[in-house]
Write a protein that holds these residues in place. Structure first.
Motif, PDB file in Angstrom:
ATOM      1  N   GLY A 205       0.811  -1.219   0.000  1.00  0.00           N
ATOM      2  CA  GLY A 205       0.000   0.000   0.000  1.00  0.00           C
ATOM      3  C   GLY A 205       0.842   1.266   0.000  1.00  0.00           C
ATOM      4  N   GLU A 206       2.066   1.167   0.516  1.00  0.00           N
ATOM      5  CA  GLU A 206       2.970   2.319   0.566  1.00  0.00           C
ATOM      6  C   GLU A 206       3.847   2.420  -0.677  1.00  0.00           C
ATOM      7  OE1 GLU A 206       5.064   1.638   4.203  1.00  0.00           O
ATOM      8  OE2 GLU A 206       3.333   2.122   5.467  1.00  0.00           O
ATOM      9  N   GLY A 207       3.642   1.500  -1.638  1.00  0.00           N
ATOM     10  CA  GLY A 207       4.403   1.555  -2.882  1.00  0.00           C
ATOM     11  C   GLY A 207       5.840   1.091  -2.740  1.00  0.00           C
ATOM     12  N   VAL A 208       6.053   0.036  -1.927  1.00  0.00           N
ATOM     13  CA  VAL A 208       7.426  -0.365  -1.616  1.00  0.00           C
ATOM     14  C   VAL A 208       8.184  -0.864  -2.837  1.00  0.00           C
ATOM     15  CG1 VAL A 208       6.905  -2.770  -0.998  1.00  0.00           C
ATOM     16  CG2 VAL A 208       8.853  -1.622   0.053  1.00  0.00           C
ATOM     17  N   ARG A 209       7.516  -1.533  -3.765  1.00  0.00           N
ATOM     18  CA  ARG A 209       8.241  -2.077  -4.910  1.00  0.00           C
ATOM     19  C   ARG A 209       8.725  -0.941  -5.822  1.00  0.00           C
ATOM     20  NH1 ARG A 209       5.133  -5.046  -8.052  1.00  0.00           N
ATOM     21  NH2 ARG A 209       6.713  -6.466  -8.835  1.00  0.00           N
ATOM     22  N   GLU A 210       7.929   0.117  -5.931  1.00  0.00           N
ATOM     23  CA  GLU A 210       8.354   1.278  -6.703  1.00  0.00           C
ATOM     24  C   GLU A 210       9.511   2.002  -5.992  1.00  0.00           C
ATOM     25  OE1 GLU A 210       4.279   0.098  -7.687  1.00  0.00           O
ATOM     26  OE2 GLU A 210       5.242   0.628  -5.782  1.00  0.00           O
ATOM     27  N   GLN A 211       9.419   2.107  -4.673  1.00  0.00           N
ATOM     28  CA  GLN A 211      10.504   2.723  -3.904  1.00  0.00           C
ATOM     29  C   GLN A 211      11.787   1.911  -4.050  1.00  0.00           C
ATOM     30  OE1 GLN A 211       8.750   2.830   0.028  1.00  0.00           O
ATOM     31  NE2 GLN A 211       8.109   4.951  -0.197  1.00  0.00           N
ATOM     32  N   ARG A 212      11.650   0.619  -3.944  1.00  0.00           N
ATOM     33  CA  ARG A 212      12.821  -0.263  -4.059  1.00  0.00           C
ATOM     34  C   ARG A 212      13.490  -0.091  -5.433  1.00  0.00           C
ATOM     35  NH1 ARG A 212      15.629  -4.778  -1.230  1.00  0.00           N
ATOM     36  NH2 ARG A 212      16.445  -6.084  -2.887  1.00  0.00           N
ATOM     37  N   ALA A 213      12.682  -0.018  -6.485  1.00  0.00           N
ATOM     38  CA  ALA A 213      13.238   0.138  -7.835  1.00  0.00           C
ATOM     39  C   ALA A 213      14.037   1.440  -7.947  1.00  0.00           C
ATOM     40  CB  ALA A 213      12.111   0.108  -8.868  1.00  0.00           C
ATOM     41  N   ARG A 214      13.528   2.523  -7.340  1.00  0.00           N
ATOM     42  CA  ARG A 214      14.255   3.798  -7.348  1.00  0.00           C
ATOM     43  C   ARG A 214      15.586   3.687  -6.626  1.00  0.00           C
ATOM     44  NH1 ARG A 214      10.530   7.554  -4.342  1.00  0.00           N
ATOM     45  NH2 ARG A 214      12.410   8.831  -4.217  1.00  0.00           N
ATOM     46  N   ILE A 215      15.570   3.022  -5.471  1.00  0.00           N
ATOM     47  CA  ILE A 215      16.801   2.902  -4.673  1.00  0.00           C
ATOM     48  C   ILE A 215      17.826   2.044  -5.400  1.00  0.00           C
ATOM     49  CG2 ILE A 215      17.778   2.143  -2.478  1.00  0.00           C
ATOM     50  CD1 ILE A 215      15.847   4.636  -2.433  1.00  0.00           C
ATOM     51  N   VAL A 216      17.380   0.912  -5.944  1.00  0.00           N
ATOM     52  CA  VAL A 216      18.299   0.018  -6.655  1.00  0.00           C
ATOM     53  C   VAL A 216      18.923   0.729  -7.850  1.00  0.00           C
ATOM     54  CG1 VAL A 216      18.398  -2.071  -8.086  1.00  0.00           C
ATOM     55  CG2 VAL A 216      17.242  -2.125  -5.868  1.00  0.00           C
ATOM     56  N   TRP A 236      15.942  10.564  -2.667  1.00  0.00           N
ATOM     57  CA  TRP A 236      15.328   9.498  -1.857  1.00  0.00           C
ATOM     58  C   TRP A 236      14.556  10.054  -0.669  1.00  0.00           C
ATOM     59  CZ3 TRP A 236      20.098   5.697  -1.379  1.00  0.00           C
ATOM     60  CH2 TRP A 236      20.400   5.177  -2.657  1.00  0.00           C
ATOM     61  N   ASN A 237      14.227  11.308  -0.688  1.00  0.00           N
ATOM     62  CA  ASN A 237      13.632  11.976   0.468  1.00  0.00           C
ATOM     63  C   ASN A 237      12.332  11.322   0.934  1.00  0.00           C
ATOM     64  OD1 ASN A 237      13.836  14.136   2.370  1.00  0.00           O
ATOM     65  ND2 ASN A 237      12.120  15.125   1.335  1.00  0.00           N
ATOM     66  N   GLY A 238      11.573  10.748  -0.002  1.00  0.00           N
ATOM     67  CA  GLY A 238      10.284  10.176   0.383  1.00  0.00           C
ATOM     68  C   GLY A 238      10.332   8.740   0.872  1.00  0.00           C
ATOM     69  N   VAL A 239      11.508   8.138   0.878  1.00  0.00           N
ATOM     70  CA  VAL A 239      11.633   6.734   1.286  1.00  0.00           C
ATOM     71  C   VAL A 239      11.957   6.672   2.777  1.00  0.00           C
ATOM     72  CG1 VAL A 239      12.843   4.549   0.876  1.00  0.00           C
ATOM     73  CG2 VAL A 239      12.462   6.159  -1.016  1.00  0.00           C
ATOM     74  N   PRO A 240      11.196   5.904   3.570  1.00  0.00           N
ATOM     75  CA  PRO A 240      11.454   5.842   5.016  1.00  0.00           C
ATOM     76  C   PRO A 240      12.903   5.467   5.320  1.00  0.00           C
ATOM     77  CG  PRO A 240       9.376   4.761   4.490  1.00  0.00           C
ATOM     78  CD  PRO A 240      10.028   5.078   3.185  1.00  0.00           C
ATOM     79  N   LEU A 241      13.487   6.159   6.285  1.00  0.00           N
ATOM     80  CA  LEU A 241      14.888   5.955   6.636  1.00  0.00           C
ATOM     81  C   LEU A 241      15.147   4.527   7.111  1.00  0.00           C
ATOM     82  CD1 LEU A 241      17.347   7.779   6.535  1.00  0.00           C
ATOM     83  CD2 LEU A 241      16.891   8.456   8.902  1.00  0.00           C
ATOM     84  N   LEU A 242      14.218   3.991   7.915  1.00  0.00           N
ATOM     85  CA  LEU A 242      14.422   2.629   8.422  1.00  0.00           C
ATOM     86  C   LEU A 242      14.424   1.621   7.279  1.00  0.00           C
ATOM     87  CD1 LEU A 242      14.833   0.764  10.817  1.00  0.00           C
ATOM     88  CD2 LEU A 242      12.346   0.649  11.087  1.00  0.00           C
ATOM     89  N   LEU A 243      13.561   1.837   6.282  1.00  0.00           N
ATOM     90  CA  LEU A 243      13.514   0.939   5.137  1.00  0.00           C
ATOM     91  C   LEU A 243      14.847   0.964   4.390  1.00  0.00           C
ATOM     92  CD1 LEU A 243      11.374  -0.929   3.884  1.00  0.00           C
ATOM     93  CD2 LEU A 243      10.729   0.957   2.375  1.00  0.00           C
ATOM     94  N   LEU A 244      15.398   2.146   4.201  1.00  0.00           N
ATOM     95  CA  LEU A 244      16.697   2.270   3.533  1.00  0.00           C
ATOM     96  C   LEU A 244      17.783   1.519   4.291  1.00  0.00           C
ATOM     97  CD1 LEU A 244      16.589   6.045   2.535  1.00  0.00           C
ATOM     98  CD2 LEU A 244      16.755   4.121   0.948  1.00  0.00           C
TER      99      LEU A 244
END
Length: 328
Positions: A205-216, A236-244
């Motif tokens: 729901g938080e769009g983690v797969r899209e976030q992951r693709a950006r980080i990778v 990467w400002n919108g990606v939770p710090l703990l997730l990173l």
């Protein structure tokens, strides 16, 4: 009523069938396995005036008040804001509630989540209620990280590890929750959530797969010198710090594992497998070990809600990550 998760059935049978209950339970386990639903289900059972077998009836005055969120003998304690600490004055309100007489003549039930969010003063204030039970009160503490609790808190509770769902149960539940996703996508979500199906649903729901693709993609650009540390930290400002930090800790562990074992099956998800192998082959072991120590230390600060400068922290992370390849 809270959802009944199949992997909790055996534990539920043991908890709900007890004639006498402990004054305080510590329900612990990883996030995303249904601890809150279990606690809410037990709360309803403990407060119900006419239980049906092991379940609350859902029809009595007590059940109706609980469903309406206005039960006078139920106390919910959470941080007032997401990711903030539970403060001592909140716990003092709880202590005052516990010493009062139950208004409906039965039990009083407290649900506190997450227990590790209590600051030291709040945790010490709670000890009095744990040491000196009052009447028919039951405290249900939920913890995702019980090691962060004071030993005196843990020792005064019946500690109950909550079961983790197996891979088959997790996938079956997630199929029902996210029917539009393929099994491959569900498998990726579960991997990103550490196997916890409820976390996988939330992350989706938080769009983690899209976030992951950006980080990778950003990590690959960094290693190819196509993007700088400060540029990526801002992007990467919108990606939770703990997730990173979870992802970078995981990647550093995979690099170490490959360096030590050469196991081709231990490279993690496909999106970073080639990068992990490249870094494992090009980076000196002492440098990777130092990187992992730093990552774990910073992750603990993030977990502890330390006052961190996000941009500077991410820049420091990326500068170190970019310098991994090369001689120690």
């Amino acid at each position: 009523m809270p959802e009944v998760y199949p992997w909790q059935q055996a534990l539920w049978q043991r908890l709900a069938s007890r004639d006498r209950h402990a004054h305080a339970y510590l329900l612990h386990g990883p996030a995303g396995i249904g601890k809150r639903a279990l606690a809410e289900r037990l709360t309803a059972r403990l407060l119900c005036q006419s239980p049906v077998g092991l379940e609350a009836c859902g029809q009595c005055k007590s059940c109706r008040l609980l469903q309406a969120g206005s039960h006078p003998d139920h106390f919910l304690l959470e941080p007032e804001e997401a990711d903030k600490a539970i403060r001592v004055d909140q716990v003092r309100d709880l202590v005052e509630f516990v010493v009062q007489t139950a208004q409906l003549g039965g039990r009083k039930v407290v649900l506190l989540e997450p227990a590790e969010a209590m600051n030291p003063n709040a945790a010490n204030a709670l000890l009095k209620s744990l040491e000196e039970p009052s009447g028919e009160s039951v405290l249900l503490l939920i913890s995702h990280q019980p090691s962060r609790l004071l030993p005196t808190i843990r020792s005064r509770c019946v500690q109950q590890a909550c079961p983790l769902p197996g891979a088959a149960d997790s996938l079956a539940w997630l199929r029902r929750a996210l029917p539009e996703q393929s099994d491959v996508e569900l498998g990726e979500l579960l991997a990103l959530a550490g196997g916890s199906p409820l976390s996988a649903q939330r992350l989706h729901g938080e769009g983690v797969r899209e976030q992951r693709a950006r980080i990778v993609e950003g990590v690959k650009q960094l290693l190819k010198q196509q993007a700088g540390a400060s540029q990526l930290a801002e992007a990467w400002n919108g990606v939770p710090l703990l997730l990173l930090f979870d992802w970078f800790c995981d990647w550093s562990l995979l690099i170490l594992r490959y360096q030590l074992t050469g196991d081709e099956q231990g490279l993690g998800l496909d999106d970073m497998a080639k990068v992990v192998r490249y870094l494992a082959e090009k980076s000196a072991l002492p440098r990777v070990l130092a990187m992992q120590d730093w990552l774990l230390a910073q992750r603990q600060k993030v977990l502890a809600k330390a006052n961190l400068n996000r941009a500077l922290l991410l820049e420091a992370l990326l500068v170190q990550w970019a310098s991994l390849p090369g001689p120690g």
